[in-house]
Motif scaffolding. Sequence first.
Motif, mmCIF file in Angstrom:
data_model
loop_
_atom_site.group_PDB
_atom_site.id
_atom_site.type_symbol
_atom_site.label_atom_id
_atom_site.label_comp_id
_atom_site.label_asym_id
_atom_site.label_seq_id
_atom_site.Cartn_x
_atom_site.Cartn_y
_atom_site.Cartn_z
ATOM 1 N N PHE A 77 16.919 4.763 0.628
ATOM 2 C CA PHE A 77 17.197 3.326 0.747
ATOM 3 C C PHE A 77 16.462 2.455 -0.078
ATOM 4 O O PHE A 77 17.111 1.651 -0.861
ATOM 5 N N SER A 78 15.263 2.312 -0.013
ATOM 6 C CA SER A 78 14.658 1.515 -0.750
ATOM 7 C C SER A 78 14.693 1.598 -2.277
ATOM 8 O O SER A 78 14.557 0.752 -3.210
ATOM 9 N N VAL A 79 14.652 3.027 -2.597
ATOM 10 C CA VAL A 79 14.849 3.439 -4.223
ATOM 11 C C VAL A 79 16.154 2.874 -4.542
ATOM 12 O O VAL A 79 16.131 2.055 -5.786
ATOM 13 N N PHE A 80 17.305 3.141 -3.818
ATOM 14 C CA PHE A 80 18.492 2.545 -4.302
ATOM 15 C C PHE A 80 18.596 0.875 -4.152
ATOM 16 O O PHE A 80 19.092 0.312 -5.244
ATOM 17 N N HIS A 81 18.024 0.188 -3.347
ATOM 18 C CA HIS A 81 18.070 -1.060 -3.250
ATOM 19 C C HIS A 81 17.159 -1.846 -4.230
ATOM 20 O O HIS A 81 17.598 -2.889 -4.581
ATOM 21 N N GLY A 111 5.436 3.644 -9.699
ATOM 22 C CA GLY A 111 4.583 3.266 -8.880
ATOM 23 C C GLY A 111 4.846 1.834 -8.180
ATOM 24 O O GLY A 111 4.311 0.962 -7.653
ATOM 25 N N TYR A 112 6.108 1.272 -8.696
ATOM 26 C CA TYR A 112 6.353 -0.271 -8.339
ATOM 27 C C TYR A 112 7.405 -0.459 -7.614
ATOM 28 O O TYR A 112 7.778 -1.603 -7.291
ATOM 29 N N ILE A 113 8.188 0.531 -6.983
ATOM 30 C CA ILE A 113 9.184 0.516 -5.872
ATOM 31 C C ILE A 113 8.654 -0.011 -4.641
ATOM 32 O O ILE A 113 7.674 0.610 -4.047
ATOM 33 N N PRO A 114 8.671 -1.295 -4.048
ATOM 34 C CA PRO A 114 8.060 -1.464 -2.923
ATOM 35 C C PRO A 114 8.211 -0.728 -1.736
ATOM 36 O O PRO A 114 9.196 0.132 -1.385
ATOM 37 N N GLY A 115 7.052 -0.037 -1.028
ATOM 38 C CA GLY A 115 6.771 0.439 0.030
ATOM 39 C C GLY A 115 6.978 1.936 -0.510
ATOM 40 O O GLY A 115 6.943 2.681 0.570
ATOM 41 N N ILE A 116 7.086 2.036 -1.584
ATOM 42 C CA ILE A 116 6.939 4.067 -2.098
ATOM 43 C C ILE A 116 5.966 4.289 -2.860
ATOM 44 O O ILE A 116 5.457 3.731 -3.641
ATOM 45 N N SER A 117 5.449 5.149 -2.384
ATOM 46 C CA SER A 117 4.394 5.565 -3.174
ATOM 47 C C SER A 117 4.489 6.232 -4.479
ATOM 48 O O SER A 117 5.475 6.822 -5.047
ATOM 49 N N THR A 141 17.859 6.199 10.895
ATOM 50 C CA THR A 141 17.903 7.494 11.618
ATOM 51 C C THR A 141 16.247 7.706 11.868
ATOM 52 O O THR A 141 15.850 8.861 12.508
ATOM 53 N N SER A 142 15.382 7.278 11.030
ATOM 54 C CA SER A 142 13.814 7.360 10.698
ATOM 55 C C SER A 142 13.193 7.159 12.017
ATOM 56 O O SER A 142 13.613 6.261 12.868
ATOM 57 N N VAL A 143 12.029 7.456 12.062
ATOM 58 C CA VAL A 143 10.860 7.092 12.942
ATOM 59 C C VAL A 143 10.036 5.949 12.147
ATOM 60 O O VAL A 143 9.541 6.220 11.159
ATOM 61 N N TYR A 144 9.623 4.902 12.673
ATOM 62 C CA TYR A 144 9.075 3.954 12.145
ATOM 63 C C TYR A 144 7.567 4.309 11.499
ATOM 64 O O TYR A 144 7.480 4.041 10.397
ATOM 65 N N GLU A 145 6.809 5.059 12.324
ATOM 66 C CA GLU A 145 5.534 5.634 11.812
ATOM 67 C C GLU A 145 5.509 6.541 10.672
ATOM 68 O O GLU A 145 4.576 6.671 10.014
ATOM 69 N N LEU A 146 6.719 7.107 10.624
ATOM 70 C CA LEU A 146 6.914 8.242 9.455
ATOM 71 C C LEU A 146 6.950 7.445 8.027
ATOM 72 O O LEU A 146 6.722 8.030 7.010
ATOM 73 N N GLU A 147 7.550 6.245 8.131
ATOM 74 C CA GLU A 147 7.773 5.382 7.002
ATOM 75 C C GLU A 147 7.720 4.281 6.979
ATOM 76 O O GLU A 147 8.244 3.355 6.309
ATOM 77 N N GLN A 148 6.550 3.790 7.345
ATOM 78 C CA GLN A 148 6.053 2.441 7.666
ATOM 79 C C GLN A 148 6.141 1.430 6.529
ATOM 80 O O GLN A 148 6.581 0.401 6.546
ATOM 81 N N GLU A 149 5.294 1.916 5.342
ATOM 82 C CA GLU A 149 5.441 1.179 4.337
ATOM 83 C C GLU A 149 6.879 0.762 3.645
ATOM 84 O O GLU A 149 7.047 -0.351 3.266
ATOM 85 N N ALA A 150 7.598 1.710 3.698
ATOM 86 C CA ALA A 150 8.928 1.396 3.019
ATOM 87 C C ALA A 150 9.766 0.666 4.065
ATOM 88 O O ALA A 150 10.178 -0.235 3.513
ATOM 89 N N LEU A 151 9.548 0.979 5.299
ATOM 90 C CA LEU A 151 10.298 0.016 6.354
ATOM 91 C C LEU A 151 9.783 -1.281 6.445
ATOM 92 O O LEU A 151 10.455 -2.471 6.458
ATOM 93 N N ASP A 152 8.383 -1.516 6.227
ATOM 94 C CA ASP A 152 7.905 -2.806 6.056
ATOM 95 C C ASP A 152 8.403 -3.634 5.044
ATOM 96 O O ASP A 152 8.571 -4.754 5.233
ATOM 97 N N ALA A 153 8.586 -3.080 3.917
ATOM 98 C CA ALA A 153 9.072 -3.479 2.604
ATOM 99 C C ALA A 153 10.468 -4.042 2.894
ATOM 100 O O ALA A 153 10.716 -5.359 2.408
ATOM 101 N N PHE A 169 17.804 -10.326 8.587
ATOM 102 C CA PHE A 169 18.372 -9.675 9.735
ATOM 103 C C PHE A 169 17.576 -8.717 10.200
ATOM 104 O O PHE A 169 16.750 -8.161 9.593
ATOM 105 N N PRO A 170 17.897 -8.107 11.412
ATOM 106 C CA PRO A 170 16.976 -6.948 12.239
ATOM 107 C C PRO A 170 17.233 -5.601 11.313
ATOM 108 O O PRO A 170 18.326 -5.256 11.284
ATOM 109 N N VAL A 171 16.015 -4.998 11.165
ATOM 110 C CA VAL A 171 15.791 -3.792 10.761
ATOM 111 C C VAL A 171 15.355 -2.810 11.719
ATOM 112 O O VAL A 171 14.178 -2.948 12.189
ATOM 113 N N TYR A 172 16.213 -1.776 12.260
ATOM 114 C CA TYR A 172 15.574 -0.926 13.437
ATOM 115 C C TYR A 172 15.650 0.490 13.040
ATOM 116 O O TYR A 172 16.563 0.722 12.470
ATOM 117 N N THR A 173 14.325 0.917 13.378
ATOM 118 C CA THR A 173 14.342 2.586 13.199
ATOM 119 C C THR A 173 14.526 2.832 14.819
ATOM 120 O O THR A 173 14.218 2.622 15.535
#
Length: 461
Positions: free
Chosen positions: A144-148, A172-178, A216-228, A235-239
């Motif tokens: 989602f972050s790549v597309f957004h 290396g410049y997409i927010p939250g993506i290694s 559908t993910s788990v927060y700890e599996l994609e923490q950086e992308a989700l925080d970004a 609005f609320p973003v929920y894993t």
Amino acid sequence: MDSGDGERTTGCHVVAMPYPGRGHVNPMMNLCKLLTSRQDDILITFVLTEEWLDLISSEDKPANVRFATIPNVIPSERVRAADFPGFIEDVSTKMEAPFEQLLDRLESPVTAIIADTHVMCAFVVGNRRNIPAASFWSMSATMFSVFHHFDLLIQNQHYPVNLSERGEERVGYIPGISSTRISDLPTVFSGDGQRVLNRVLEMCSWAPKAQYLLFTSVYELEQEALDALKRKFSFPVYTLGPTIPYFNLGDEPTVATTHSDLNYMKWLDSQPKASVLYISLGSFLSVSSAQMDEIAAGLRSSGVRFLWVGRDKASQLQEGCGDGGLVVPWCDQLKVLSHSSVGGFWSHCGWNSILEAVFAGVPMLTFPIFWDQVPNSKKIVEDWKIGWRVKREVGWQNLVTREEISGLVKRFMDLESNEVKEMRNRGKDLEKVCRGAIAKGGSTDTNLDAFLSHISQSRRR
């Protein structure tokens, strides 16, 4: 409408609208089961095309989930596979009117809509009727972050590019993506992929028009992308994941099986611990017949035990593989991955399959074909370090030989290898992360309660 449920007094009425595809319907239904397990007075109207109602109507569902139907977007799944971009466009343009007509027929007021991000019409209708809507993204938060942030790829001249010349360049410049190779981004760089990309970018641009964004993910599996993403949206973003049927692990299978299917769990029971390679290469996009033959021959010469879901080619593949393993048309994948004799998973890297493997703590051989499967493979191999690539380059045309396959699976299933031991240990660590997320007070447990509280309060306002 499924009239067998009768009238029900509800504190909250949610309409759930999945995209009409297996990888979308299943996680949406699993989410609905999780929600109803937490709130007795919630009613969920689960909206399906007529085709999909026929496919899943016999499966178990909670009493407070009822089915409702709208007409098929296209005549059959075969047509969808032949023109995937056209099908996505039809979903975006042809479902709005029947969906709105369905809402008019519902007896109780709708508290909230949960709709797959790909079904934009649900958000159009929700906003028009002042019904809070949640956008349900059934792929990774990374995707989602790549597309957004796709405009960044264009601004940095990393789209479009010639992959044969620049595929090894890293972004290396997409927010939250290694840092990621260009060739490990979604495979949308030519032909029909461009049509799909245009439509999906439009879908993602609608995210701010929803009142919630669900993953559908788990927060700890994609923490950086989700925080970004949380920083990006007001609005609320929920894993709420993993939205897989972990709550059914102790149940007997409910899907009708053939005689050969009935034996696969008994066969697994008879195998040594962590000795079986489980293979499933997806149900929608598939590898070529030539590649299937190479896989079968490679498995046969490797001597590795395997359980392979071959779908309609199961009998043919069994002949090519010999008696070193078992080929079945279907299996209960999460139960298989959770079995003690399974030590590896050769996967096409669909997101739901990845979540099931991570939940079971099983390392993966990655074999992506298209779309999000490509960055998913990168996440497994480079970020989580719980798998190996079967091939470095993606696509139907890149044949992996039987000799390469035989050597690879032997090394991957070698329980004495220090490299394999370390990979398996990392897999077990991620399994603990998933189990912790769904445990009392975990990230998913907390988010499910928070989301239910939000939509219940919206009914009272």
